[in-house]
Design an enzyme around this catalytic site. Sequence first.
Site, PDB file in Angstrom:
ATOM      1  N   LYS A 112       0.835  -1.207   0.000  1.00  0.00           N
ATOM      2  CA  LYS A 112       0.000   0.000   0.000  1.00  0.00           C
ATOM      3  C   LYS A 112       0.870   1.259   0.000  1.00  0.00           C
ATOM      4  O   LYS A 112       0.594   2.213  -0.740  1.00  0.00           O
ATOM      5  CB  LYS A 112      -0.930  -0.006   1.214  1.00  0.00           C
ATOM      6  N   GLN A 156      -4.864  -1.431   9.699  1.00  0.00           N
ATOM      7  CA  GLN A 156      -4.615  -2.734   9.075  1.00  0.00           C
ATOM      8  C   GLN A 156      -5.164  -3.864   9.940  1.00  0.00           C
ATOM      9  O   GLN A 156      -4.874  -3.954  11.136  1.00  0.00           O
ATOM     10  CB  GLN A 156      -3.111  -2.927   8.850  1.00  0.00           C
ATOM     11  N   ASP A 179     -11.089   2.671   4.045  1.00  0.00           N
ATOM     12  CA  ASP A 179     -11.371   1.247   3.858  1.00  0.00           C
ATOM     13  C   ASP A 179     -12.869   0.957   3.873  1.00  0.00           C
ATOM     14  O   ASP A 179     -13.287  -0.163   3.563  1.00  0.00           O
ATOM     15  CB  ASP A 179     -10.683   0.417   4.960  1.00  0.00           C
TER      16      ASP A 179
END
Length: 245
Positions: A112, A156, A179
């Site tokens: 990422k 994460q 996200d």
Amino acid sequence: FRNLLGYFDLTFWILLISMISMPTFIKLAPLWLTCYYFDVIPINITLVKITKIFTPNLEKMKIIDGKTISRKIINNIQEKVLIKLDTEGRNPSLAIVLVGNDYASETYVSAKIKTCKKVGIHTQLFRFDSSVKNSDLETKIKKLNNDPKFNGILVQLPLPSHIPQREILDLINPLKDVDGLTSLNTGLLALGRPKFIPATPQGIQKLLIESGVKIEGKHIVICGRSNIVGKPLANLLSNNEINAN
């Protein structure tokens, strides 16, 4: 090979016939009998030919070229970042929160950061030991919510077992939840009014769109019902929208 076939009983044949169509079964019967009686496999019988017998529409199948589509998407994002830089005078910035040293998570975060750098998005990684206290993690996320330097926040997953994952995700400002995993953004997606869409479901939809696959009206099977992929993908593809429905 002959001995192997010899051990299969009637149950095997009933199961096999139920799995494939009768025309296909009849096509394969001579091949099986030849192998059984002569203990050989004809030299011209290749895996590809056998596969074509099972899948007569193989020639109509299309390989999705993810790399080419990825390059196209990255180029498009680069252009959008340049526009944002011209209008706002700064690049977008992403805060990434990583707890522990899970190998898969390390790999994903590294990818990422690399991609963000390629398209011009600034990133800052905030690492925490796997034994971090829930209160310390909450404090950091609240600070990131109020920090105008960051346009987006990404936590994460997975988090260590002692950390309440849903509570941590819901602490993220929904307007910075890139996200799309907060309860608010999940609900908006289910209502067909998404602000942010989880990455993997959106990636799947994008691959289908860019490959020219018509989604509307199709019966789609999704294996899995996770909150990260399965459920949001089902919501995304079932919404009454173009490239869904």
